[in-house]
Each structure stands twice: as C-alpha cells, then as structure tokens.
Scaffold this motif. Structure first.
Motif, PDB file in Angstrom:
ATOM      1  N   ARG A 276       0.827  -1.211   0.000  1.00 39.07           N
ATOM      2  CA  ARG A 276       0.000   0.000   0.000  1.00 39.07           C
ATOM      3  C   ARG A 276       0.857   1.255   0.000  1.00 39.07           C
ATOM      4  O   ARG A 276       0.578   2.219  -0.723  1.00 39.07           O
ATOM      5  N   ASP A 277       1.904   1.249   0.813  1.00 37.60           N
ATOM      6  CA  ASP A 277       2.765   2.425   0.888  1.00 37.60           C
ATOM      7  C   ASP A 277       3.403   2.727  -0.461  1.00 37.60           C
ATOM      8  O   ASP A 277       3.444   3.889  -0.898  1.00 37.60           O
TER       9      ASP A 277
ATOM     10  N   TYR B 216       2.470   1.709  -3.687  1.00 34.86           N
ATOM     11  CA  TYR B 216       1.598   2.154  -4.782  1.00 34.86           C
ATOM     12  C   TYR B 216       1.008   3.532  -4.488  1.00 34.86           C
ATOM     13  O   TYR B 216       0.739   4.316  -5.420  1.00 34.86           O
ATOM     14  N   GLN B 217       0.807   3.847  -3.194  1.00 34.11           N
ATOM     15  CA  GLN B 217       0.316   5.184  -2.849  1.00 34.11           C
ATOM     16  C   GLN B 217       1.376   6.249  -3.135  1.00 34.11           C
ATOM     17  O   GLN B 217       1.041   7.366  -3.561  1.00 34.11           O
TER      18      GLN B 217
ATOM     19  N   ALA C 220      -4.339   0.002  -6.720  1.00 38.22           N
ATOM     20  CA  ALA C 220      -5.314   0.500  -5.744  1.00 38.22           C
ATOM     21  C   ALA C 220      -6.586  -0.343  -5.789  1.00 38.22           C
ATOM     22  O   ALA C 220      -7.200  -0.631  -4.755  1.00 38.22           O
TER      23      ALA C 220
ATOM     24  N   ASP D 194      -5.931  -3.511  -3.996  1.00 44.12           N
ATOM     25  CA  ASP D 194      -5.973  -3.266  -2.549  1.00 44.12           C
ATOM     26  C   ASP D 194      -7.409  -3.251  -2.039  1.00 44.12           C
ATOM     27  O   ASP D 194      -7.705  -3.794  -0.969  1.00 44.12           O
TER      28      ASP D 194
ATOM     29  N   ARG E 116      -9.052  -5.713   0.847  1.00 45.54           N
ATOM     30  CA  ARG E 116      -9.806  -5.279   2.015  1.00 45.54           C
ATOM     31  C   ARG E 116     -11.167  -5.971   2.081  1.00 45.54           C
ATOM     32  O   ARG E 116     -11.615  -6.384   3.161  1.00 45.54           O
TER      33      ARG E 116
END
Length: 297
Positions: free
Chosen positions: A131-132, A134-135, A151, A154, A158
């Motif tokens: 997550r870190d 691709y963000q 995203a 992700d 979730r």
C-alpha cells in the motif's frame, strides 16, 4: 548510390513512436538493424526491451535490458523493464531485485514504485508495504494506470479480509449451535433459541461466499486483533443463544468458549493456507496489463 543511414537518434526515436502506436514488431526490426551497427547504444537496447515486452518475448526482453544495464548500470528504466519481463515469466525474486534497484536509482518513478509494490505483494505478501509503495506512485502521478490498478487490487484485498472476518464470527457458532439444535430438536424453547441463529448464520455464509468470489485471487490479510475480535463476537453469539434457551450460565459459557476455540482454529487454517498461496494472476502481478505497464522511455 544509397542514401546515408538515418542518424542514431532518429532511428531510436522512430522506434519509440512505433512502440507508442503498439507496432511492436516493426519497432523490434528497426532497433535490431540499428543495434547491428551501434551495439553500444544503451538507449536502443532499453527501447528494444520495451518493444519485446509488448511483443510478448520476455526472454529476449530480459537479454536486451541486460545489455542496456551492462552499458549503463544507472539506467533506471532498463532495470524496470528487466524486472517486468522476469515478473511476467514468474521469476518473482529476480524481478523483486530488479524493481528494488530501479527504485533505488529513481525513488520518484511511479512505474518503478508500482512494480516494486506488486513484487512486495507477490513475494513477501506484505500488504502494508504494498500500500505504501503504490500510494507513493499515485502521489507522484495520480493518473498512473498501473498504480491505479494496484489500488483496485488493494480494495479487493480489504473486501476479502472483511468477508473472512464475518465468516469467522458466524461460521463457528453456526456449527456449534447446529450440533446443539440436532441434540435437542424436540420443539422446546431450547431448540428454538439454537435454530434461529443457525438460519441467520446460513444466510450470512451465503452472502460472504458470494462476496468472496467477486474479489478474485488476492492475498488474505488477517490481523490477530481482527481474528480475536471476530472469535469473541462469535463466542458471545453462541453463548447468548444457549443462555436464552437454557438459562444455564455454565452451559452458555462452555458453548461460547468452544465457539471461540473453533473460530481461532479456522483462522489459523486460513493463515496457513494463505502462506502457501500461489502467485497472483498476471494482470494483478504486473500492476495492470503488461503492455500498458511497459511505458515507453
């Protein structure tokens, strides 16, 4: 007399235009002819690697990117192209190393960040770092297609995690109460208190199963905090149902603790299966369709 050959930069630039137009085979032909007379042109080798990825010849792409790296070890895009080609061949750990080197050379390259992100997800199953990364890519370029695809992956991760926690909160008490229902199915109040939670549990299971099937093949992320919370919810539900029917605290506690134990056992099984999970589908493992990921540079 034949006209003089086109300048070096003209041939490489024309190859780039061909790749942008998704005419990969003519680009490969043009670059191959150019490299026969200019074998030390690292930019041409890198562009050839990108065209070969688009053509689907990943082995040749690895060789071409490797030549570019040998000539210019600081070529970020060449490292990224080789990492992508290796990822497409399922050589994940080698791809991981290439992507990490690409990000070391250019920490603000969104394609490199996203390629490293999907390698982290594929090899390490480290969703937090995925997550870190691709963000960070989206921060650099909010319209970056591979990062936007990550995203979406992700969001599916979730949803799968939430559906699994609901399953852990419902399925174990359903099993325990169903067995209790079979034992006392005599039309008594006790039987009624255990029957209705069972019916509700089956309905929730159907919904969770349907939701889980829509997310596709993505890693299952379960924290122990979430697992324990789901197990406690399930245990409280089972204990409440048994207490409602029997008004016996000892029996209600026994069924509640049994449900918690069963839920934790199921969670442990899920985590073991997750640890042995196979690789992601190609589209997810490359952060989107491969020909879009191999941005021309």
């Amino acid at each position: 007399m034949e006209p003089p050959s086109a300048p070096v930069e003209d041939a490489v630039a024309r190859a780039r235009d061909l790749v942008l137009a998704k005419e990969f085979k003519p680009a490969v032909t043009l670059l191959g002819a150019h490299l026969r007379t200019h074998p030390d042109d690292s930019l041409a080798w890198r562009r050839l690697a990108g065209a070969l990825i688009g053509l689907g010849d990943q082995h040749a792409a690895i060789d071409a990117a490797g030549r570019a790296i040998d000539i210019d070890p600081g070529d970020t895009v060449a490292w990224r192209y080789r990492g992508l080609a290796r990822q497409l061949l399922g050589r994940h750990r080698e791809s991981y190393a290439d992507a990490r080197r690409a990000v070391e050379l250019a920490s603000d390259d969104p394609e490199g960040l996203n390629l490293l992100a999907v390698n982290v997800l594929t090899v390490d199953r480290d969703v937090a770092r995925f997550r870190d990364l691709y963000q960070r890519a989206l921060t650099v370029d909010p319209s970056n297609a591979p990062a936007r695809h990550s995203a979406g992956v992700d969001r599916r991760i979730r949803r799968r995690g939430a559906a699994t926690l609901v399953l852990l909160a419902v399925y174990p008490p359903w099993c325990v109460l169903f067995l209790r229902w079979l034992a006392v199915d005599d039309g008594s109040t006790d039987a009624g208190w255990t029957m209705w939670p069972t019916v509700v549990g089956v309905a929730v299971l159907i919904v969770c199963a349907a939701a889980g099937r829509t997310v596709g093949v993505v890693p299952l992320v379960l924290t122990w905090r979430g697992i324990v919370g789901a197990a406690c919810v399930g245990g409280a539900g089972a204990a409440g149902a048994v207490w409602g029917g029997t008004r016996t605290a000892t029996m209600a506690a026994a069924f509640g603790l049994t449900t918690v134990a069963v839920s934790l056992l199921f969670a442990l099984t899920f985590r073991v299966r997750h640890g042995r999970a196979g690789r992601l589908p190609e589209e997810d493992a490359t952060g989107g369709p491969a020909r879009e990921t191999a941005r021309v540079a």
